[in-house]
Each structure stands twice: as C-alpha cells, then as structure tokens.
Design a protein around this motif. Structure first.
Motif, PDB file in Angstrom:
ATOM      1  N   LYS A  87       3.729  -0.403   7.955  1.00  0.00           N
ATOM      2  CA  LYS A  87       2.740  -0.594   9.000  1.00  0.00           C
ATOM      3  C   LYS A  87       3.443  -0.790  10.334  1.00  0.00           C
ATOM      4  CE  LYS A  87      -0.885  -2.621   6.106  1.00  0.00           C
ATOM      5  NZ  LYS A  87      -0.338  -2.085   4.858  1.00  0.00           N
ATOM      6  N   ARG A  88       2.865  -0.154  11.369  1.00  0.00           N
ATOM      7  CA  ARG A  88       3.403  -0.288  12.719  1.00  0.00           C
ATOM      8  C   ARG A  88       2.233  -0.541  13.660  1.00  0.00           C
ATOM      9  NH1 ARG A  88       7.459   4.182  14.161  1.00  0.00           N
ATOM     10  NH2 ARG A  88       5.627   5.523  14.065  1.00  0.00           N
ATOM     11  N   GLY A  89       2.299  -1.659  14.387  1.00  0.00           N
ATOM     12  CA  GLY A  89       1.194  -2.004  15.258  1.00  0.00           C
ATOM     13  C   GLY A  89      -0.033  -2.383  14.446  1.00  0.00           C
ATOM     14  N   GLN A  90      -1.206  -2.191  15.077  1.00  0.00           N
ATOM     15  CA  GLN A  90      -2.465  -2.584  14.441  1.00  0.00           C
ATOM     16  C   GLN A  90      -3.080  -1.505  13.575  1.00  0.00           C
ATOM     17  OE1 GLN A  90      -3.802  -5.722  14.628  1.00  0.00           O
ATOM     18  NE2 GLN A  90      -1.892  -6.238  15.662  1.00  0.00           N
ATOM     19  N   ILE A  91      -2.749  -0.252  13.860  1.00  0.00           N
ATOM     20  CA  ILE A  91      -3.478   0.819  13.170  1.00  0.00           C
ATOM     21  C   ILE A  91      -2.601   1.856  12.487  1.00  0.00           C
ATOM     22  CG2 ILE A  91      -5.490   0.605  14.683  1.00  0.00           C
ATOM     23  CD1 ILE A  91      -4.462   3.051  16.206  1.00  0.00           C
ATOM     24  N   GLN A  92      -1.322   1.824  12.706  1.00  0.00           N
ATOM     25  CA  GLN A  92      -0.481   2.849  12.098  1.00  0.00           C
ATOM     26  C   GLN A  92      -0.061   2.408  10.708  1.00  0.00           C
ATOM     27  OE1 GLN A  92       2.468   4.883  14.562  1.00  0.00           O
ATOM     28  NE2 GLN A  92       1.686   3.724  16.315  1.00  0.00           N
ATOM     29  N   ASP A  93      -0.390   3.241   9.740  1.00  0.00           N
ATOM     30  CA  ASP A  93      -0.263   2.888   8.333  1.00  0.00           C
ATOM     31  C   ASP A  93       0.210   4.137   7.595  1.00  0.00           C
ATOM     32  OD1 ASP A  93      -2.607   1.416   5.935  1.00  0.00           O
ATOM     33  OD2 ASP A  93      -0.452   1.176   6.206  1.00  0.00           O
ATOM     34  N   TYR A  94       1.354   4.059   6.926  1.00  0.00           N
ATOM     35  CA  TYR A  94       1.921   5.245   6.299  1.00  0.00           C
ATOM     36  C   TYR A  94       2.211   4.975   4.825  1.00  0.00           C
ATOM     37  CZ  TYR A  94       2.663   6.381  11.197  1.00  0.00           C
ATOM     38  OH  TYR A  94       2.483   6.615  12.525  1.00  0.00           O
ATOM     39  N   TRP A  95       2.043   6.049   4.018  1.00  0.00           N
ATOM     40  CA  TRP A  95       2.204   5.922   2.567  1.00  0.00           C
ATOM     41  C   TRP A  95       3.173   6.955   2.036  1.00  0.00           C
ATOM     42  CZ3 TRP A  95      -0.262   2.147  -0.250  1.00  0.00           C
ATOM     43  CH2 TRP A  95      -1.281   1.456   0.408  1.00  0.00           C
ATOM     44  N   GLY A  96       3.877   6.586   0.979  1.00  0.00           N
ATOM     45  CA  GLY A  96       4.676   7.532   0.240  1.00  0.00           C
ATOM     46  C   GLY A  96       3.833   8.265  -0.784  1.00  0.00           C
ATOM     47  N   GLN A  97       4.478   9.163  -1.516  1.00  0.00           N
ATOM     48  CA  GLN A  97       3.751  10.000  -2.473  1.00  0.00           C
ATOM     49  C   GLN A  97       3.561   9.314  -3.827  1.00  0.00           C
ATOM     50  OE1 GLN A  97       6.948  10.183  -1.904  1.00  0.00           O
ATOM     51  NE2 GLN A  97       7.947  10.434  -3.895  1.00  0.00           N
ATOM     52  N   GLY A  98       4.271   8.228  -4.045  1.00  0.00           N
ATOM     53  CA  GLY A  98       4.144   7.487  -5.295  1.00  0.00           C
ATOM     54  C   GLY A  98       5.210   7.869  -6.308  1.00  0.00           C
ATOM     55  N   THR A  99       5.570   6.892  -7.123  1.00  0.00           N
ATOM     56  CA  THR A  99       6.515   7.131  -8.213  1.00  0.00           C
ATOM     57  C   THR A  99       5.994   6.432  -9.461  1.00  0.00           C
ATOM     58  OG1 THR A  99       8.851   6.997  -8.878  1.00  0.00           O
ATOM     59  CG2 THR A  99       8.003   5.145  -7.603  1.00  0.00           C
TER      60      THR A  99
END
Length: 116
Positions: free
Chosen positions: A98-110
C-alpha cells in the motif's frame, strides 16, 4: 505500474516450513505497508501478516508464533517465513503493498499446500 512477484510456495507435510518471497518492482521505502493475505477454497481472502514502514508487525491470531513477516530493503523484497505448518494453512498466498491512501497493489498469488 507496480509489479509484485511471489515465489516459494509448494507442497509440504504438516509440521514443515516454507518461506514465501515477494519481489517488488519499486523502491520498498515508497510504500506505507506490506502484507501477506491468503485465500482458501470457498473462503474469503484474509489478512495473515503486515509490516509497516516503521517495521511494526501484526499477525492473524492463528499464525502468531509460527509465521514471521520481514523485509529486505536492499532487495525490495518482503518475506513470510512459515513454520509448523498445518493443513488449515493451505491456501493461495498473496502479497500486497500500500502506498498513500488509495494505492493498493497485489501479486498473482502462490499456492501453499500442507498435507496431513
């Protein structure tokens, strides 16, 4: 676009260990917090562990004392060391930053599968 690449999942017997890695494509210091989530079949995604920019950590109750989240600032990588694994830990594990209030990033999963 931030890219997260997870690795380290696999099949392990109950009581065994695995270490998951999440390589982040940008400088790790640009993120407020990093986390691992998991989603088992038929269940909602749940938060497993978090680590903040201030190195504060938090764990879901069922993994406390067994899992450890950590970060390598040189490699821009977040880890999840999982010990004493149980069949109920079986799930797809996702890295999140998470970066800031709204930036949210995900990986592809393992996939992590723990056999009894």
């Amino acid at each position: 676009q931030v890219q997260l690449v997870e690795s380290g999942g696999g099949l392990v017997q109950a009581g065994g260990s695995l270490r998951l890695s999440c390589a982040i494509s940008e400088n790790i210091f640009s993120f407020n917090a990093m986390a691992w989530y998991r989603q088992a079949p038929g269940k909602q995604r749940e938060l497993v562990a978090t680590i903040t920019s201030a190195y504060r950590t938090n764990y879901e109750d069922s993994v406390k004392g067994r899992f450890t989240i950590s970060r390598d600032n040189v490699k821009n990588t977040v880890y999840l060391q999982m010990n004493s694994l149980k069949p109920e830990d079986t799930a797809v594990y996702y890295c999140n930053v998470k970066r800031g209030q709204i930036q949210d990033y995900w990986g592809q999963g393992t996939q992590v599968t723990v056999s009894s």
